[in-house]
Write a protein that holds these residues in place. Structure first.
Motif, PDB file in Angstrom:
ATOM      1  N   PRO A 279      -4.974 -10.066  -8.755  1.00 37.37           N
ATOM      2  CA  PRO A 279      -5.206  -9.043  -7.728  1.00 37.37           C
ATOM      3  C   PRO A 279      -4.926  -7.646  -8.237  1.00 37.37           C
ATOM      4  O   PRO A 279      -4.071  -7.427  -9.088  1.00 37.37           O
ATOM      5  N   ARG A 280      -5.662  -6.695  -7.697  1.00 36.60           N
ATOM      6  CA  ARG A 280      -5.438  -5.276  -7.944  1.00 36.60           C
ATOM      7  C   ARG A 280      -5.746  -4.529  -6.648  1.00 36.60           C
ATOM      8  O   ARG A 280      -6.470  -5.040  -5.783  1.00 36.60           O
ATOM      9  N   LEU A 281      -5.198  -3.322  -6.514  1.00 36.81           N
ATOM     10  CA  LEU A 281      -5.424  -2.532  -5.319  1.00 36.81           C
ATOM     11  C   LEU A 281      -6.564  -1.562  -5.557  1.00 36.81           C
ATOM     12  O   LEU A 281      -6.543  -0.777  -6.511  1.00 36.81           O
ATOM     13  N   LEU A 282      -7.583  -1.615  -4.704  1.00 36.58           N
ATOM     14  CA  LEU A 282      -8.666  -0.639  -4.703  1.00 36.58           C
ATOM     15  C   LEU A 282      -8.281   0.478  -3.745  1.00 36.58           C
ATOM     16  O   LEU A 282      -7.912   0.215  -2.603  1.00 36.58           O
ATOM     17  N   VAL A 283      -8.367   1.715  -4.200  1.00 35.21           N
ATOM     18  CA  VAL A 283      -7.999   2.870  -3.371  1.00 35.21           C
ATOM     19  C   VAL A 283      -9.148   3.875  -3.421  1.00 35.21           C
ATOM     20  O   VAL A 283      -9.605   4.252  -4.505  1.00 35.21           O
ATOM     21  N   GLU A 284      -9.601   4.312  -2.259  1.00 36.32           N
ATOM     22  CA  GLU A 284     -10.695   5.289  -2.210  1.00 36.32           C
ATOM     23  C   GLU A 284     -10.148   6.693  -1.989  1.00 36.32           C
ATOM     24  O   GLU A 284      -9.289   6.908  -1.126  1.00 36.32           O
TER      25      GLU A 284
ATOM     26  N   ARG B  74       0.823  -1.197   0.000  1.00 31.29           N
ATOM     27  CA  ARG B  74       0.000   0.000   0.000  1.00 31.29           C
ATOM     28  C   ARG B  74       0.864   1.257   0.000  1.00 31.29           C
ATOM     29  O   ARG B  74       0.575   2.220  -0.694  1.00 31.29           O
ATOM     30  N   ALA B  75       1.964   1.239   0.751  1.00 31.27           N
ATOM     31  CA  ALA B  75       2.812   2.428   0.842  1.00 31.27           C
ATOM     32  C   ALA B  75       3.428   2.777  -0.504  1.00 31.27           C
ATOM     33  O   ALA B  75       3.437   3.941  -0.918  1.00 31.27           O
ATOM     34  N   SER B  76       3.936   1.774  -1.225  1.00 37.54           N
ATOM     35  CA  SER B  76       4.604   2.055  -2.497  1.00 37.54           C
ATOM     36  C   SER B  76       3.609   2.485  -3.571  1.00 37.54           C
ATOM     37  O   SER B  76       3.898   3.391  -4.366  1.00 37.54           O
ATOM     38  N   VAL B  77       2.434   1.867  -3.589  1.00 35.03           N
ATOM     39  CA  VAL B  77       1.435   2.249  -4.583  1.00 35.03           C
ATOM     40  C   VAL B  77       0.883   3.634  -4.298  1.00 35.03           C
ATOM     41  O   VAL B  77       0.765   4.471  -5.203  1.00 35.03           O
ATOM     42  N   LEU B  78       0.536   3.918  -3.052  1.00 35.81           N
ATOM     43  CA  LEU B  78      -0.005   5.231  -2.712  1.00 35.81           C
ATOM     44  C   LEU B  78       1.004   6.336  -2.992  1.00 35.81           C
ATOM     45  O   LEU B  78       0.644   7.413  -3.469  1.00 35.81           O
ATOM     46  N   SER B  79       2.265   6.072  -2.719  1.00 36.66           N
ATOM     47  CA  SER B  79       3.302   7.066  -2.997  1.00 36.66           C
ATOM     48  C   SER B  79       3.385   7.344  -4.491  1.00 36.66           C
ATOM     49  O   SER B  79       3.489   8.508  -4.910  1.00 36.66           O
ATOM     50  N   ALA B  80       3.323   6.303  -5.313  1.00 36.67           N
ATOM     51  CA  ALA B  80       3.388   6.489  -6.767  1.00 36.67           C
ATOM     52  C   ALA B  80       2.167   7.230  -7.290  1.00 36.67           C
ATOM     53  O   ALA B  80       2.243   7.945  -8.293  1.00 36.67           O
ATOM     54  N   LEU B  81       1.030   7.081  -6.600  1.00 33.12           N
ATOM     55  CA  LEU B  81      -0.185   7.797  -6.989  1.00 33.12           C
ATOM     56  C   LEU B  81      -0.160   9.255  -6.534  1.00 33.12           C
ATOM     57  O   LEU B  81      -0.988  10.053  -6.988  1.00 33.12           O
ATOM     58  N   GLY B  82       0.748   9.591  -5.633  1.00 32.72           N
ATOM     59  CA  GLY B  82       0.783  10.936  -5.074  1.00 32.72           C
ATOM     60  C   GLY B  82      -0.208  11.125  -3.948  1.00 32.72           C
ATOM     61  O   GLY B  82      -0.603  12.256  -3.640  1.00 32.72           O
TER      62      GLY B  82
ATOM     63  N   GLY C 126      -2.682   7.459   4.405  1.00 31.97           N
ATOM     64  CA  GLY C 126      -3.939   7.118   5.063  1.00 31.97           C
ATOM     65  C   GLY C 126      -5.087   6.790   4.137  1.00 31.97           C
ATOM     66  O   GLY C 126      -6.199   6.504   4.609  1.00 31.97           O
ATOM     67  N   ALA C 127      -4.881   6.804   2.826  1.00 32.25           N
ATOM     68  CA  ALA C 127      -5.981   6.524   1.897  1.00 32.25           C
ATOM     69  C   ALA C 127      -6.477   5.093   2.093  1.00 32.25           C
ATOM     70  O   ALA C 127      -5.679   4.162   2.169  1.00 32.25           O
TER      71      ALA C 127
END
Length: 279
Positions: free
Chosen positions: A155-160, A132-140, A144-145
């Protein structure tokens, strides 16, 4: 290309947009030939239809980088072509892909087709801190998302994110996102707004690991979201996608309780829009 290609715009919104998808009758092509089809057709994905065997139509899905075990908007596109060929207003068939057999249905009215299918069981799990940390960082996005890993095929990561404005403002670092997804074995990242009271959601799917920087429409990820939100009491969603790419699309999904988790039905509107000949 391996043979005549039918172009279908899948998961359209109010007769506009949708994801252009190449639909091809299967031949004795190589996988290299199949990977070349979406490139030649100018689409992100191609679906290959084999002749029905004992009433079951096998499907295979390819992007320019390789084969996928499943493709939601590709399944919608395949159903649109099969329904048009049948000449029936109400069409139903049995499909096979990714090692599973399932039912697809379509209703045809003029040039418009409404197609829906069972994407199979959705597996949900908590995202590991590293992924989660690496994906969220790449998304900007901040750490806490809200995230969830969901799988239907892969698998894929769902992010709200809070709303459509936050979604529209995303400008991910796609090289870093690909590295993060590859490390965690993720297909990609499906970022969605918080659902409105009427079940309307907006979403963007980034999948650089399979050669798709951003997907116009992603039905299987929407099925994953429906299964995830079923835990909050949501039973029906209409997810708007493709606006950032100038191709407005909507994917519709419903979820109901089942013995081993939510039972999901997903699909959308599709139109056969053209054809290409090999050359």
């Amino acid at each position: 290309m391996t043979g005549p290609v039918t172009i279908v715009h899948a998961c359209r919104r109010a007769g506009r947009g949708g994801s252009p998808t190449a639909v091809v009758d299967e031949t004795s092509s190589t996988d290299a030939d199949r990977r070349a089809v979406p490139v030649a057709a100018g689409t992100s994905h191609a679906v290959f239809l084999s002749h029905a065997t004992r009433g079951v139509v096998p499907l295979r899905f390819f992007t320019a980088t390789g084969e996928l075990p499943a493709c939601g908007h590709g399944t919608v596109a395949a159903l649109a072509v099969l329904a048009e060929r049948s000449g029936a207003r109400e069409y139903e068939t049995v499909l096979r892909s990714g090692g599973r057999t399932f039912v697809g249905r379509a209703t045809v009215a003029g040039s418009r087709c409404e197609a829906f299918f069972d994407p199979g069981p959705v597996e949900l799990r908590v995202a590991a801190p590293a992924e989660r940390a690496s994906v969220l960082s790449a998304l900007g996005l901040g750490p806490g998302a809200p995230c969830r890993v969901a799988s239907v095929g892969r698998p894929r990561l769902l992010v709200e994110v809070p709303d459509r404005t936050a979604l529209a403002g995303l400008a991910p670092d796609l090289d870093r996102l690909r590295e993060a997804c590859d490390r965690s074995g993720l297909l990609g990242c499906y970022v969605h707004s918080a659902p409105a009271p009427d079940g309307r959601v907006a979403a963007r799917m980034f999948a650089p690991s399979i050669g798709v920087r951003e997907d116009i429409a992603n039905a299987n990820s929407t099925a994953c979201l429906a299964a995830h939100l079923a835990g909050r009491g949501r039973c029906a969603l209409a997810v708007d996608m493709g606006d950032s790419l100038g191709e407005p699309s909507t994917v519709v999904a419903t979820a109901r309780p089942g013995p081993a988790g939510p039972l999901v039905l997903v699909g959308g509107a599709a139109t056969v829009t053209g054809s290409l000949s090999p050359g």
